[in-house]
Design a protein around this motif. Sequence first.
Motif, PDB file in Angstrom:
ATOM      1  N   TYR A  42       0.848  -1.190   0.000  1.00 10.63           N
ATOM      2  CA  TYR A  42       0.000   0.000   0.000  1.00 10.63           C
ATOM      3  C   TYR A  42       0.883   1.240   0.000  1.00 10.63           C
ATOM      4  O   TYR A  42       1.860   1.322   0.737  1.00 10.63           O
ATOM      5  CB  TYR A  42      -0.920   0.024   1.227  1.00 10.63           C
ATOM      6  N   ARG A  44       1.101   5.798  -0.684  1.00  3.47           N
ATOM      7  CA  ARG A  44       0.482   7.120  -0.788  1.00  3.47           C
ATOM      8  C   ARG A  44       1.311   7.940  -1.757  1.00  3.47           C
ATOM      9  O   ARG A  44       2.524   7.833  -1.782  1.00  3.47           O
ATOM     10  CB  ARG A  44       0.475   7.827   0.569  1.00  3.47           C
ATOM     11  N   GLY A  46       2.225  11.816  -3.308  1.00  2.00           N
ATOM     12  CA  GLY A  46       2.193  13.247  -3.051  1.00  2.00           C
ATOM     13  C   GLY A  46       3.020  13.972  -4.102  1.00  2.00           C
ATOM     14  O   GLY A  46       3.939  13.392  -4.683  1.00  2.00           O
ATOM     15  N   GLY A  59       1.855   3.371   2.729  1.00  2.00           N
ATOM     16  CA  GLY A  59       0.455   3.657   3.000  1.00  2.00           C
ATOM     17  C   GLY A  59      -0.160   2.650   3.951  1.00  2.00           C
ATOM     18  O   GLY A  59       0.510   1.754   4.468  1.00  2.00           O
ATOM     19  N   ARG A  60      -1.473   2.808   4.156  1.00  2.00           N
ATOM     20  CA  ARG A  60      -2.248   1.891   4.987  1.00  2.00           C
ATOM     21  C   ARG A  60      -3.272   1.206   4.093  1.00  2.00           C
ATOM     22  O   ARG A  60      -3.351   1.476   2.901  1.00  2.00           O
ATOM     23  CB  ARG A  60      -2.920   2.680   6.105  1.00  2.00           C
ATOM     24  N   ASP A  63      -5.340   3.276   1.726  1.00  2.00           N
ATOM     25  CA  ASP A  63      -4.640   4.017   0.678  1.00  2.00           C
ATOM     26  C   ASP A  63      -4.594   3.194  -0.612  1.00  2.00           C
ATOM     27  O   ASP A  63      -5.288   2.199  -0.753  1.00  2.00           O
ATOM     28  CB  ASP A  63      -3.226   4.379   1.149  1.00  2.00           C
ATOM     29  N   ILE A  64      -3.748   3.579  -1.540  1.00  2.00           N
ATOM     30  CA  ILE A  64      -3.662   2.939  -2.850  1.00  2.00           C
ATOM     31  C   ILE A  64      -2.954   1.592  -2.734  1.00  2.00           C
ATOM     32  O   ILE A  64      -1.859   1.506  -2.176  1.00  2.00           O
ATOM     33  CB  ILE A  64      -2.877   3.838  -3.827  1.00  2.00           C
TER      34      ILE A  64
END
Length: 110
Positions: A42, A44, A46, A59-60, A63-64
């Motif tokens: 996972y 994220r 930005g 991510g978690r 997220d993606i």
Amino acid sequence: MRPDYNFLWFKKEDRRCSLRASVSLDGKLYLGRGLRAVLPRYIRLGFDERRKVLAIAVGRVEDIELPRCGVLNVQTLACRIQATGLRLPVTFLFTKDEMTGFYLGRVLPP
């Protein structure tokens, strides 16, 4: 008299191992095989508009999820990149920032 040269010798680049990603005209983010190999399941995304740096962080579950094929639909990101004056398609070369743990991608010249 012999000239005093100070050459910097370069090795051949293996593009398959480099950490690359590119954003296409149709708003898709293509993650290279080398980058997919080091990313977690996972992630994220930005984007720093002022410095034109793309960041990928751990991510978690909400997220993606990293796709196996390495293609993500990122229409909003593509619009933000174009708003900075960059022309699509654009390619980023990533390095890992040891302080934050993020993968930071800088724009490669066309």
